[in-house]
Design a protein around this motif. Structure first.
Motif, short mmCIF file in Angstrom:
data_model
loop_
_atom_site.label_atom_id
_atom_site.label_comp_id
_atom_site.label_asym_id
_atom_site.label_seq_id
_atom_site.Cartn_x
_atom_site.Cartn_y
_atom_site.Cartn_z
N UNK A 5 31.67 36.17 48.17
CA UNK A 5 31.26 36.99 47.04
C UNK A 5 32.46 37.65 46.38
N UNK A 6 33.39 38.16 47.17
CA UNK A 6 34.62 38.75 46.62
C UNK A 6 35.39 37.73 45.80
N UNK A 7 35.49 36.52 46.32
CA UNK A 7 36.21 35.47 45.60
C UNK A 7 35.54 35.15 44.27
N UNK A 8 34.22 35.11 44.26
CA UNK A 8 33.49 34.83 43.02
C UNK A 8 33.70 35.95 42.00
N UNK A 9 33.64 37.18 42.46
CA UNK A 9 33.85 38.33 41.57
C UNK A 9 35.28 38.30 41.01
N UNK A 10 36.25 38.07 41.88
CA UNK A 10 37.65 38.03 41.44
C UNK A 10 37.90 36.91 40.45
N UNK A 11 37.24 35.77 40.65
CA UNK A 11 37.43 34.63 39.74
C UNK A 11 36.92 34.94 38.34
N UNK A 51 46.69 35.19 33.04
CA UNK A 51 46.18 35.89 31.87
C UNK A 51 45.34 37.12 32.20
N UNK A 52 45.24 37.43 33.47
CA UNK A 52 44.48 38.62 33.86
C UNK A 52 45.39 39.83 33.97
N UNK A 53 44.78 41.00 33.94
CA UNK A 53 45.51 42.25 34.10
C UNK A 53 45.41 42.68 35.56
N UNK A 54 46.43 43.43 36.00
CA UNK A 54 46.44 43.96 37.36
C UNK A 54 46.69 45.45 37.30
N UNK A 55 45.85 46.21 38.00
CA UNK A 55 46.06 47.64 38.17
C UNK A 55 46.41 47.84 39.63
N UNK A 56 47.61 48.33 39.89
CA UNK A 56 48.07 48.54 41.25
C UNK A 56 48.01 50.03 41.57
N UNK A 57 47.23 50.37 42.60
CA UNK A 57 47.08 51.75 43.03
C UNK A 57 47.74 51.86 44.39
N UNK A 58 48.65 52.83 44.55
CA UNK A 58 49.39 52.91 45.79
C UNK A 58 49.78 54.33 46.15
N UNK A 59 49.83 54.57 47.43
CA UNK A 59 50.37 55.83 47.94
C UNK A 59 51.81 55.62 48.40
N UNK A 60 52.37 54.48 48.07
CA UNK A 60 53.73 54.14 48.49
C UNK A 60 54.81 55.13 48.10
N UNK A 61 54.74 55.72 46.89
CA UNK A 61 55.77 56.72 46.55
C UNK A 61 55.80 57.88 47.53
N UNK A 62 54.66 58.23 48.08
CA UNK A 62 54.64 59.29 49.10
C UNK A 62 55.42 58.85 50.33
N UNK A 63 55.23 57.60 50.72
CA UNK A 63 55.95 57.09 51.89
C UNK A 63 57.45 57.10 51.65
N UNK A 64 57.85 56.74 50.43
CA UNK A 64 59.27 56.72 50.09
C UNK A 64 59.86 58.13 50.21
N UNK A 65 59.13 59.11 49.71
CA UNK A 65 59.61 60.49 49.77
C UNK A 65 59.70 60.97 51.20
#
Length: 70
Positions: A5-11, A51-65
């Motif tokens: 189902x995830x694959x179908x939604x992502x497609x 041709x799709x858009x990507x929104x990347x959400x991350x807490x990584x900057x906190x880890x860097x700090x």
């Protein structure tokens, strides 16, 4: 939700939202994992090339700090 189902939604999606936590971006010693980040950017680039858009959400900057990464 099943993987199929995830694959179908992502497609069908025009925008993909990816949440990447600190554990994904860091090594066991708490430092950012440059190899993993490079792999992630390659995967995001692949999605963008379709041709799709990507929104990347991350807490990584906190880890860097926290780690004082240079």
């Amino acid at each position: 939700m099943t993987d199929l189902l995830r694959q179908e939604i992502a497609a069908l999606a025009s925008t993909i939202v990816v949440k990447v936590g600190t554990r994904v971006l860091t090594r066991e010693d708490g430092q950012l994992d440059a190899q993993r980040i490079e792999l992630l950017t390659d995967q995001v680039q692949h999605v963008l090339s379709t041709g799709r858009k990507v929104v990347l959400v991350s807490s990584g900057p906190s880890a860097r700090a926290w780690a004082g990464w240079d």
